[in-house]
Motif scaffolding. Structure first.
Motif, PDB file in Angstrom:
ATOM      1  N   GLU A   1    -114.396 -35.450  19.724  1.00 42.26           N
ATOM      2  CA  GLU A   1    -114.837 -34.934  21.027  1.00 42.26           C
ATOM      3  C   GLU A   1    -113.963 -33.791  21.508  1.00 42.26           C
ATOM      4  O   GLU A   1    -114.469 -32.785  22.017  1.00 42.26           O
ATOM      5  CB  GLU A   1    -114.870 -36.061  22.066  1.00 42.26           C
ATOM      6  N   ARG A   2    -112.640 -33.907  21.345  1.00 46.21           N
ATOM      7  CA  ARG A   2    -111.752 -32.809  21.745  1.00 46.21           C
ATOM      8  C   ARG A   2    -112.027 -31.566  20.921  1.00 46.21           C
ATOM      9  O   ARG A   2    -112.011 -30.443  21.431  1.00 46.21           O
ATOM     10  CB  ARG A   2    -110.287 -33.226  21.619  1.00 46.21           C
ATOM     11  N   HIS A   3    -112.292 -31.759  19.637  1.00 48.07           N
ATOM     12  CA  HIS A   3    -112.577 -30.626  18.759  1.00 48.07           C
ATOM     13  C   HIS A   3    -113.881 -29.940  19.186  1.00 48.07           C
ATOM     14  O   HIS A   3    -113.933 -28.715  19.271  1.00 48.07           O
ATOM     15  CB  HIS A   3    -112.656 -31.090  17.306  1.00 48.07           C
ATOM     16  N   ARG A   4    -114.914 -30.729  19.446  1.00 46.91           N
ATOM     17  CA  ARG A   4    -116.188 -30.151  19.897  1.00 46.91           C
ATOM     18  C   ARG A   4    -116.004 -29.365  21.199  1.00 46.91           C
ATOM     19  O   ARG A   4    -116.549 -28.271  21.357  1.00 46.91           O
ATOM     20  CB  ARG A   4    -117.227 -31.249  20.094  1.00 46.91           C
ATOM     21  N   ALA A   5    -115.248 -29.933  22.125  1.00 52.06           N
ATOM     22  CA  ALA A   5    -115.001 -29.253  23.397  1.00 52.06           C
ATOM     23  C   ALA A   5    -114.240 -27.948  23.170  1.00 52.06           C
ATOM     24  O   ALA A   5    -114.535 -26.928  23.800  1.00 52.06           O
ATOM     25  CB  ALA A   5    -114.224 -30.167  24.345  1.00 52.06           C
ATOM     26  N   SER A   6    -113.288 -27.957  22.259  1.00 55.70           N
ATOM     27  CA  SER A   6    -112.518 -26.756  21.947  1.00 55.70           C
ATOM     28  C   SER A   6    -113.405 -25.665  21.352  1.00 55.70           C
ATOM     29  O   SER A   6    -113.289 -24.485  21.697  1.00 55.70           O
ATOM     30  CB  SER A   6    -111.393 -27.117  20.979  1.00 55.70           C
ATOM     31  N   VAL A   7    -114.299 -26.048  20.450  1.00 58.89           N
ATOM     32  CA  VAL A   7    -115.218 -25.090  19.835  1.00 58.89           C
ATOM     33  C   VAL A   7    -116.137 -24.491  20.899  1.00 58.89           C
ATOM     34  O   VAL A   7    -116.341 -23.269  20.947  1.00 58.89           O
ATOM     35  CB  VAL A   7    -116.034 -25.759  18.705  1.00 58.89           C
ATOM     36  N   LEU A   8    -116.686 -25.327  21.776  1.00 58.60           N
ATOM     37  CA  LEU A   8    -117.562 -24.831  22.846  1.00 58.60           C
ATOM     38  C   LEU A   8    -116.810 -23.905  23.796  1.00 58.60           C
ATOM     39  O   LEU A   8    -117.334 -22.873  24.217  1.00 58.60           O
ATOM     40  CB  LEU A   8    -118.175 -25.999  23.613  1.00 58.60           C
ATOM     41  N   HIS A   9    -115.583 -24.271  24.124  1.00 59.26           N
ATOM     42  CA  HIS A   9    -114.757 -23.445  25.005  1.00 59.26           C
ATOM     43  C   HIS A   9    -114.531 -22.064  24.378  1.00 59.26           C
ATOM     44  O   HIS A   9    -114.639 -21.040  25.060  1.00 59.26           O
ATOM     45  CB  HIS A   9    -113.423 -24.143  25.274  1.00 59.26           C
TER      46      HIS A   9
ATOM     47  N   CYS B   1    -108.365 -26.425   5.611  1.00 57.59           N
ATOM     48  CA  CYS B   1    -109.501 -26.857   6.443  1.00 57.59           C
ATOM     49  C   CYS B   1    -109.189 -26.645   7.921  1.00 57.59           C
ATOM     50  O   CYS B   1    -109.040 -27.617   8.675  1.00 57.59           O
ATOM     51  CB  CYS B   1    -109.798 -28.335   6.190  1.00 57.59           C
ATOM     52  N   PRO B   2    -109.095 -25.401   8.371  1.00 56.86           N
ATOM     53  CA  PRO B   2    -108.694 -25.161   9.759  1.00 56.86           C
ATOM     54  C   PRO B   2    -109.707 -25.633  10.798  1.00 56.86           C
ATOM     55  O   PRO B   2    -109.349 -25.860  11.938  1.00 56.86           O
ATOM     56  CB  PRO B   2    -108.508 -23.645   9.816  1.00 56.86           C
ATOM     57  N   GLY B   3    -110.965 -25.803  10.402  1.00 53.11           N
ATOM     58  CA  GLY B   3    -111.993 -26.152  11.369  1.00 53.11           C
ATOM     59  C   GLY B   3    -112.241 -27.628  11.572  1.00 53.11           C
ATOM     60  O   GLY B   3    -113.033 -28.000  12.431  1.00 53.11           O
ATOM     61  N   LEU B   4    -111.577 -28.488  10.809  1.00 51.58           N
ATOM     62  CA  LEU B   4    -111.823 -29.930  10.928  1.00 51.58           C
ATOM     63  C   LEU B   4    -110.753 -30.610  11.780  1.00 51.58           C
ATOM     64  O   LEU B   4    -109.568 -30.330  11.624  1.00 51.58           O
ATOM     65  CB  LEU B   4    -111.839 -30.588   9.543  1.00 51.58           C
TER      66      LEU B   4
ATOM     67  N   GLY C   1    -114.363 -35.021  10.171  1.00 50.78           N
ATOM     68  CA  GLY C   1    -112.951 -35.075  10.483  1.00 50.78           C
ATOM     69  C   GLY C   1    -112.168 -35.685   9.343  1.00 50.78           C
ATOM     70  O   GLY C   1    -112.738 -36.139   8.347  1.00 50.78           O
ATOM     71  N   ILE C   2    -110.842 -35.706   9.503  1.00 50.69           N
ATOM     72  CA  ILE C   2    -109.940 -36.175   8.457  1.00 50.69           C
ATOM     73  C   ILE C   2    -108.918 -37.125   9.060  1.00 50.69           C
ATOM     74  O   ILE C   2    -108.347 -36.848  10.112  1.00 50.69           O
ATOM     75  CB  ILE C   2    -109.194 -34.988   7.817  1.00 50.69           C
ATOM     76  N   VAL C   3    -108.674 -38.241   8.370  1.00 52.60           N
ATOM     77  CA  VAL C   3    -107.559 -39.128   8.678  1.00 52.60           C
ATOM     78  C   VAL C   3    -106.543 -38.899   7.567  1.00 52.60           C
ATOM     79  O   VAL C   3    -106.859 -39.068   6.387  1.00 52.60           O
ATOM     80  CB  VAL C   3    -107.991 -40.616   8.724  1.00 52.60           C
ATOM     81  N   LEU C   4    -105.340 -38.490   7.922  1.00 54.44           N
ATOM     82  CA  LEU C   4    -104.349 -38.043   6.948  1.00 54.44           C
ATOM     83  C   LEU C   4    -103.071 -38.855   7.013  1.00 54.44           C
ATOM     84  O   LEU C   4    -102.461 -38.981   8.073  1.00 54.44           O
ATOM     85  CB  LEU C   4    -104.022 -36.560   7.201  1.00 54.44           C
TER      86      LEU C   4
END
Length: 125
Positions: free
Chosen positions: A100-108, A52-55, A29-32
């Motif tokens: 966690e939200r990103h992982r859930a989004s990918v799985l969804h 970096c659309p996937g991070l 992930g990225i802190v920007l």
């Protein structure tokens, strides 16, 4: 500190340096910061999302106006933290929540593609 988790942070002082770091390694992930020497405001987030659309991205900013918080989320950031907030625990939690939200989004999205490509019914238990 967040019990059970270990973070390794890589820092960059500009958006171009961040792009170089991202090209050279794997990141979860990225802190920007929205205000960097070579980019400012929402354009910083938009350029990063395009590269970096996937991070998952957590935005850290001294400008914590509610309308900016909402706009940052609409532009694809998973979380927004104002710099005046207590950073240590808040940043660690925000990173975890964003991952966690990103992982859930990918799985969804994977489940949605599976269902859409199947001519038969699928039962998930």
């Amino acid at each position: 500190d967040v019990p059970g988790y270990r973070f390794v942070l890589t820092t960059a002082s500009s958006l171009s340096e961040a792009f170089h770091c991202l090209a050279a390694g794997r990141f979860a992930g990225i802190v920007l910061d929205l205000h960097l020497p070579d980019s400012a405001g929402l354009a910083t987030l938009e350029r990063l999302r395009a590269q970096c659309p996937g991070l998952p991205v957590v935005v850290l900013s001294s400008d914590a106006r509610p309308d900016l918080r909402a706009e940052v989320r609409r532009c694809g950031a998973e979380e927004f933290i104002g710099k005046d907030e207590p950073v240590s625990r808040l940043l660690a939690r925000a990173i975890l929540y964003a991952l966690e939200r990103h992982r859930a989004s990918v799985l969804h999205a994977q489940v949605r593609r599976l269902i859409a490509s199947s001519p038969d019914g699928i039962i998930v238990t």
